[in-house]
Scaffold this motif. Sequence first.
Motif, mmCIF file in Angstrom:
data_model
loop_
_atom_site.group_PDB
_atom_site.id
_atom_site.type_symbol
_atom_site.label_atom_id
_atom_site.label_comp_id
_atom_site.label_asym_id
_atom_site.label_seq_id
_atom_site.Cartn_x
_atom_site.Cartn_y
_atom_site.Cartn_z
ATOM 1 N N ARG A 98 0.798 -1.228 0.000
ATOM 2 C CA ARG A 98 0.000 0.000 0.000
ATOM 3 C C ARG A 98 0.832 1.281 0.000
ATOM 4 O O ARG A 98 0.309 2.359 -0.275
ATOM 5 N N ASN A 99 2.101 1.205 0.318
ATOM 6 C CA ASN A 99 2.940 2.409 0.359
ATOM 7 C C ASN A 99 3.978 2.358 -0.749
ATOM 8 O O ASN A 99 4.473 1.279 -1.107
ATOM 9 N N LEU A 100 4.305 3.528 -1.261
ATOM 10 C CA LEU A 100 5.264 3.615 -2.354
ATOM 11 C C LEU A 100 6.101 4.875 -2.211
ATOM 12 O O LEU A 100 5.568 5.962 -1.952
ATOM 13 N N ILE A 101 7.407 4.741 -2.373
ATOM 14 C CA ILE A 101 8.297 5.888 -2.500
ATOM 15 C C ILE A 101 9.002 5.770 -3.840
ATOM 16 O O ILE A 101 9.330 4.658 -4.276
ATOM 17 N N GLY A 102 9.197 6.892 -4.510
ATOM 18 C CA GLY A 102 9.778 6.815 -5.843
ATOM 19 C C GLY A 102 10.557 8.047 -6.230
ATOM 20 O O GLY A 102 10.492 9.093 -5.578
ATOM 21 N N VAL A 103 11.313 7.897 -7.312
ATOM 22 C CA VAL A 103 12.080 8.982 -7.911
ATOM 23 C C VAL A 103 11.434 9.326 -9.242
ATOM 24 O O VAL A 103 11.192 8.437 -10.068
ATOM 25 N N ASP A 104 11.139 10.598 -9.443
ATOM 26 C CA ASP A 104 10.535 11.059 -10.691
ATOM 27 C C ASP A 104 11.652 11.479 -11.634
ATOM 28 O O ASP A 104 12.159 12.593 -11.569
ATOM 29 N N ILE A 105 12.061 10.548 -12.517
ATOM 30 C CA ILE A 105 13.161 10.857 -13.418
ATOM 31 C C ILE A 105 12.740 11.859 -14.487
ATOM 32 O O ILE A 105 13.587 12.461 -15.152
ATOM 33 N N GLY A 106 11.439 12.070 -14.650
ATOM 34 C CA GLY A 106 10.972 13.087 -15.578
ATOM 35 C C GLY A 106 11.350 14.490 -15.156
ATOM 36 O O GLY A 106 11.443 15.404 -15.989
ATOM 37 N N GLU A 107 11.603 14.701 -13.852
ATOM 38 C CA GLU A 107 11.983 16.021 -13.360
ATOM 39 C C GLU A 107 13.384 16.430 -13.816
ATOM 40 O O GLU A 107 13.719 17.611 -13.812
ATOM 41 N N PHE A 108 14.220 15.457 -14.189
ATOM 42 C CA PHE A 108 15.566 15.807 -14.653
ATOM 43 C C PHE A 108 15.509 16.667 -15.914
ATOM 44 O O PHE A 108 16.407 17.451 -16.179
ATOM 45 N N VAL A 115 12.959 19.686 -6.113
ATOM 46 C CA VAL A 115 13.856 20.820 -5.832
ATOM 47 C C VAL A 115 14.613 21.142 -7.107
ATOM 48 O O VAL A 115 15.205 20.254 -7.738
ATOM 49 N N GLY A 116 14.601 22.411 -7.505
ATOM 50 C CA GLY A 116 15.281 22.840 -8.720
ATOM 51 C C GLY A 116 16.773 23.029 -8.510
ATOM 52 O O GLY A 116 17.243 23.306 -7.407
ATOM 53 N N LEU A 117 17.526 22.898 -9.616
ATOM 54 C CA LEU A 117 18.985 23.009 -9.565
ATOM 55 C C LEU A 117 19.518 24.175 -10.380
ATOM 56 O O LEU A 117 20.730 24.349 -10.460
ATOM 57 N N ASN A 118 18.633 24.983 -10.967
ATOM 58 C CA ASN A 118 19.078 26.006 -11.902
ATOM 59 C C ASN A 118 19.129 27.414 -11.332
ATOM 60 O O ASN A 118 19.585 28.332 -12.012
#
Length: 213
Positions: free
Chosen positions: A49-59, A86-89
């Motif tokens: 029921r729980n999920l943690i993930g990385v949104d590679i689309g944000e790169f 969080v932005g890097l630019n």
Amino acid sequence: ATNPDGPVYTISKSEIATIVFQNGTFEIFSSSGKSSNRHKDSISINFCRNLIGVDIGEFANSSVGMMYEHTFGKKGMFALRIPFAVGLNQGNYRNYNDGYPNRKLFSTGIDFIYFPTGQGVCKYYAAPYFEWGVFQSISYSYYDPYISYYPSYTYSNGQHIAGGIKNGLLWQPTRHFCFSADFGLGIKKDETVYADESIQPQFKANVIIGYRF
């Protein structure tokens, strides 16, 4: 260790509803005690029921994105997702693309996910979403270009508000690891101290690699 092939217990099939095997498949027994065919999609009844993930689309937006998702209901037809990026630019003088998401500071939001057929190995979902973010806005001023060319930058923060509907596909090759991709159409409004832009259309895409627990 003294009995590697046992022990063996014998009971009536009428007392068994379902057997879930170690490899993730399962076997269902009817009330008459007869076994149905073994199903391969055990995730439909035995899902996390729980999920943690990385949104590679944000790169693609020069950002680092994470998300948390919780699934509700007996069949897992509903889920609530909270993204954070969080932005890097910011502060990059060589990046002349102003506004959101190119100069994102951070963003968050909430997705209300609906799985019409519940959980499983490969499932379609739809999700109304809301997004809020803060971005860096820059005003430029220059000296006389015929004499010198020294730009002056003034930074301020702007606010991004957006909402719409996503359509996506979830793929879970195992009970714990999953991949999802979705795209959405909606509207957005970006506000800065220099300008208050009108409401505009927005296209949004996410590609997530996740771990379920």
